[in-house]
Write a protein that holds these residues in place. Structure first.
Motif, PDB file in Angstrom:
ATOM      1  N   ASN A  40     -38.843   2.564  35.810  1.00 22.80           N
ATOM      2  CA  ASN A  40     -37.872   1.582  35.343  1.00 22.80           C
ATOM      3  C   ASN A  40     -38.029   0.270  36.085  1.00 22.80           C
ATOM      4  OD1 ASN A  40     -35.244   0.157  35.367  1.00 22.80           O
ATOM      5  ND2 ASN A  40     -34.705   1.812  33.979  1.00 22.80           N
ATOM      6  N   VAL A  41     -38.352  -0.776  35.358  1.00 26.69           N
ATOM      7  CA  VAL A  41     -38.556  -2.084  35.968  1.00 26.69           C
ATOM      8  C   VAL A  41     -37.265  -2.631  36.574  1.00 26.69           C
ATOM      9  CG1 VAL A  41     -38.154  -3.460  33.883  1.00 26.69           C
ATOM     10  CG2 VAL A  41     -39.727  -4.307  35.660  1.00 26.69           C
ATOM     11  N   LEU A  42     -36.115  -2.276  36.027  1.00 22.83           N
ATOM     12  CA  LEU A  42     -34.851  -2.763  36.583  1.00 22.83           C
ATOM     13  C   LEU A  42     -34.640  -2.213  37.989  1.00 22.83           C
ATOM     14  CD1 LEU A  42     -32.501  -2.622  33.472  1.00 22.83           C
ATOM     15  CD2 LEU A  42     -33.710  -4.581  34.426  1.00 22.83           C
ATOM     16  N   HIS A  43     -35.042  -0.986  38.207  1.00 27.04           N
ATOM     17  CA  HIS A  43     -34.951  -0.416  39.554  1.00 27.04           C
ATOM     18  C   HIS A  43     -35.810  -1.229  40.519  1.00 27.04           C
ATOM     19  CE1 HIS A  43     -34.499   2.644  42.667  1.00 27.04           C
ATOM     20  NE2 HIS A  43     -35.788   2.464  42.903  1.00 27.04           N
ATOM     21  N   ASP A  44     -37.006  -1.580  40.086  1.00 24.31           N
ATOM     22  CA  ASP A  44     -37.895  -2.372  40.937  1.00 24.31           C
ATOM     23  C   ASP A  44     -37.286  -3.735  41.247  1.00 24.31           C
ATOM     24  OD1 ASP A  44     -39.649  -0.262  40.827  1.00 24.31           O
ATOM     25  OD2 ASP A  44     -41.005  -1.218  39.397  1.00 24.31           O
ATOM     26  N   MET A  45     -36.639  -4.340  40.265  1.00 22.98           N
ATOM     27  CA  MET A  45     -35.995  -5.637  40.490  1.00 22.98           C
ATOM     28  C   MET A  45     -34.842  -5.493  41.492  1.00 22.98           C
ATOM     29  SD  MET A  45     -36.190  -6.964  36.535  1.00 22.98           S
ATOM     30  CE  MET A  45     -34.931  -8.189  36.712  1.00 22.98           C
ATOM     31  N   LEU A  46     -34.036  -4.464  41.333  1.00 24.20           N
ATOM     32  CA  LEU A  46     -32.932  -4.226  42.266  1.00 24.20           C
ATOM     33  C   LEU A  46     -33.450  -3.927  43.670  1.00 24.20           C
ATOM     34  CD1 LEU A  46     -30.470  -2.068  40.133  1.00 24.20           C
ATOM     35  CD2 LEU A  46     -30.095  -4.399  40.979  1.00 24.20           C
ATOM     36  N   LYS A  47     -34.575  -3.243  43.737  1.00 24.51           N
ATOM     37  CA  LYS A  47     -35.169  -2.875  45.013  1.00 24.51           C
ATOM     38  C   LYS A  47     -35.539  -4.121  45.826  1.00 24.51           C
ATOM     39  CE  LYS A  47     -38.712   0.347  46.460  1.00 24.51           C
ATOM     40  NZ  LYS A  47     -39.470  -0.610  47.177  1.00 24.51           N
ATOM     41  N   ARG A  48     -35.931  -5.180  45.143  1.00 21.57           N
ATOM     42  CA  ARG A  48     -36.254  -6.430  45.844  1.00 21.57           C
ATOM     43  C   ARG A  48     -35.018  -7.024  46.514  1.00 21.57           C
ATOM     44  NH1 ARG A  48     -38.962  -8.435  40.845  1.00 21.57           N
ATOM     45  NH2 ARG A  48     -40.796  -7.113  40.756  1.00 21.57           N
ATOM     46  N   GLU A  49     -33.864  -6.820  45.883  1.00 24.70           N
ATOM     47  CA  GLU A  49     -32.609  -7.362  46.416  1.00 24.70           C
ATOM     48  C   GLU A  49     -31.943  -6.410  47.407  1.00 24.70           C
ATOM     49  OE1 GLU A  49     -30.150  -8.024  43.018  1.00 24.70           O
ATOM     50  OE2 GLU A  49     -31.576  -9.398  42.094  1.00 24.70           O
ATOM     51  N   ARG A  50     -32.228  -5.144  47.302  1.00 25.24           N
ATOM     52  CA  ARG A  50     -31.571  -4.122  48.125  1.00 25.24           C
ATOM     53  C   ARG A  50     -32.631  -3.272  48.809  1.00 25.24           C
ATOM     54  NH1 ARG A  50     -28.476  -3.816  42.942  1.00 25.24           N
ATOM     55  NH2 ARG A  50     -26.563  -4.982  43.350  1.00 25.24           N
ATOM     56  N   ALA A  51     -32.932  -3.626  50.018  1.00 20.50           N
ATOM     57  CA  ALA A  51     -34.027  -2.980  50.754  1.00 20.50           C
ATOM     58  C   ALA A  51     -33.805  -1.484  50.949  1.00 20.50           C
ATOM     59  CB  ALA A  51     -34.215  -3.658  52.105  1.00 20.50           C
ATOM     60  N   TYR A  52     -32.567  -1.018  50.878  1.00 19.29           N
ATOM     61  CA  TYR A  52     -32.283   0.393  51.111  1.00 19.29           C
ATOM     62  C   TYR A  52     -32.672   1.286  49.937  1.00 19.29           C
ATOM     63  CZ  TYR A  52     -28.115  -0.693  48.344  1.00 19.29           C
ATOM     64  OH  TYR A  52     -27.272  -1.117  47.361  1.00 19.29           O
ATOM     65  N   LEU A  53     -32.924   0.717  48.775  1.00 15.45           N
ATOM     66  CA  LEU A  53     -33.316   1.541  47.626  1.00 15.45           C
ATOM     67  C   LEU A  53     -34.728   2.086  47.827  1.00 15.45           C
ATOM     68  CD1 LEU A  53     -31.988  -0.537  44.588  1.00 15.45           C
ATOM     69  CD2 LEU A  53     -31.031   1.555  45.553  1.00 15.45           C
ATOM     70  N   LEU A  54     -34.903   3.329  47.445  1.00  9.12           N
ATOM     71  CA  LEU A  54     -36.207   3.980  47.577  1.00  9.12           C
ATOM     72  C   LEU A  54     -37.003   3.848  46.282  1.00  9.12           C
ATOM     73  CD1 LEU A  54     -34.939   7.239  49.278  1.00  9.12           C
ATOM     74  CD2 LEU A  54     -36.211   5.383  50.367  1.00  9.12           C
ATOM     75  N   PRO A  55     -38.321   3.907  46.373  1.00  7.66           N
ATOM     76  CA  PRO A  55     -39.134   3.888  45.157  1.00  7.66           C
ATOM     77  C   PRO A  55     -38.821   5.099  44.281  1.00  7.66           C
ATOM     78  CG  PRO A  55     -40.508   3.651  47.116  1.00  7.66           C
ATOM     79  CD  PRO A  55     -39.129   3.985  47.584  1.00  7.66           C
ATOM     80  N   GLN A  56     -38.858   4.904  42.991  1.00  6.15           N
ATOM     81  CA  GLN A  56     -38.568   5.995  42.056  1.00  6.15           C
ATOM     82  C   GLN A  56     -39.555   7.153  42.207  1.00  6.15           C
ATOM     83  OE1 GLN A  56     -38.480   3.417  38.488  1.00  6.15           O
ATOM     84  NE2 GLN A  56     -36.737   4.698  37.952  1.00  6.15           N
ATOM     85  N   ALA A  57     -40.780   6.861  42.561  1.00  5.79           N
ATOM     86  CA  ALA A  57     -41.787   7.916  42.698  1.00  5.79           C
ATOM     87  C   ALA A  57     -41.363   8.965  43.715  1.00  5.79           C
ATOM     88  CB  ALA A  57     -43.133   7.312  43.094  1.00  5.79           C
ATOM     89  N   VAL A  58     -40.616   8.567  44.728  1.00  8.68           N
ATOM     90  CA  VAL A  58     -40.145   9.507  45.747  1.00  8.68           C
ATOM     91  C   VAL A  58     -39.265  10.581  45.111  1.00  8.68           C
ATOM     92  CG1 VAL A  58     -38.705   9.701  47.831  1.00  8.68           C
ATOM     93  CG2 VAL A  58     -40.286   7.776  47.578  1.00  8.68           C
ATOM     94  N   PHE A  59     -38.400  10.169  44.184  1.00  8.36           N
ATOM     95  CA  PHE A  59     -37.519  11.115  43.518  1.00  8.36           C
ATOM     96  C   PHE A  59     -38.312  12.045  42.595  1.00  8.36           C
ATOM     97  CE2 PHE A  59     -34.842   7.589  44.735  1.00  8.36           C
ATOM     98  CZ  PHE A  59     -33.752   8.228  45.303  1.00  8.36           C
ATOM     99  N   ALA A  60     -39.241  11.459  41.831  1.00 12.45           N
ATOM    100  CA  ALA A  60     -40.059  12.273  40.923  1.00 12.45           C
ATOM    101  C   ALA A  60     -40.886  13.286  41.709  1.00 12.45           C
ATOM    102  CB  ALA A  60     -40.964  11.373  40.084  1.00 12.45           C
ATOM    103  N   ASP A  61     -41.432  12.868  42.840  1.00  8.82           N
ATOM    104  CA  ASP A  61     -42.251  13.781  43.645  1.00  8.82           C
ATOM    105  C   ASP A  61     -41.410  14.910  44.237  1.00  8.82           C
ATOM    106  OD1 ASP A  61     -44.457  12.238  43.037  1.00  8.82           O
ATOM    107  OD2 ASP A  61     -44.444  11.141  44.938  1.00  8.82           O
ATOM    108  N   MET A  62     -40.192  14.578  44.676  1.00  6.36           N
ATOM    109  CA  MET A  62     -39.315  15.614  45.214  1.00  6.36           C
ATOM    110  C   MET A  62     -38.915  16.604  44.119  1.00  6.36           C
ATOM    111  SD  MET A  62     -35.886  15.308  47.510  1.00  6.36           S
ATOM    112  CE  MET A  62     -36.810  14.699  48.907  1.00  6.36           C
ATOM    113  N   MET A  63     -38.657  16.101  42.916  1.00  8.14           N
ATOM    114  CA  MET A  63     -38.326  16.979  41.799  1.00  8.14           C
ATOM    115  C   MET A  63     -39.479  17.934  41.520  1.00  8.14           C
ATOM    116  SD  MET A  63     -36.471  14.284  39.225  1.00  8.14           S
ATOM    117  CE  MET A  63     -35.883  15.499  38.043  1.00  8.14           C
TER     118      MET A  63
END
Length: 137
Positions: A40-63
């Motif tokens: 999701n590109v919106l997650h990536d955009m939010l991630k630029r503004e909020r350093a605490y957000l983790l990359p989505q791949a981390v969640f997919a890999d944990m799943m």
């Protein structure tokens, strides 16, 4: 996010672990399929503004790791190169708000998941047939 060694409550790792454990206990004969989120590109955009957000791949890999541990089927939409909103044409044609599909987008998603489930079913049928043949031999 948490981690798989601790699996604390109110973390992604802990809560997903609890969910899968509960499903396996309550529905031991059910075939469980875990499906990752789409990129999701919106997650990536939010991630630029909020350093605490983790990359989505981390969640997919944990799943994926938990699906393997609990021996449940896993559909990896994150790495499937399907409806990736980093592509402006995907947003325009299939996911107008960048997150949710329109009718055509959900049709593509449904067809992909259905195809994956059919592959899982066919694979398990082949495995069951091989096991039956080895017992008969």
């Amino acid at each position: 996010l948490g981690n798989l060694s601790e699996r604390k409550e109110k973390t992604f790792a802990g809560d997903l672990d609890e969910l899968l454990k509960g499903l396996k206990e309550e529905y031991p004969k059910a075939r469980i399929v875990l499906v990752s989120p789409l990129p999701n590109v919106l997650h990536d955009m939010l991630k630029r503004e909020r350093a605490y957000l983790l990359p989505q791949a981390v969640f997919a890999d944990m799943m994926k790791q938990l699906a393997a541990e609990y021996q449940v089927d896993y559909v990896d939409l994150y790495h499937a190169n399907l409806l990736d909103t980093h592509d402006a044409a995907i947003i325009h044609n299939f996911m107008p708000d960048g997150v949710h599909g329109n009718e055509a987008g959900y049709r593509i998603l449904a067809e992909h998941i259905a195809a994956e489930i059919i592959k899982m079913y066919e694979s398990s049928q082949i495995t069951e047939t091989e096991e039956e043949q080895s017992h008969d031999a």
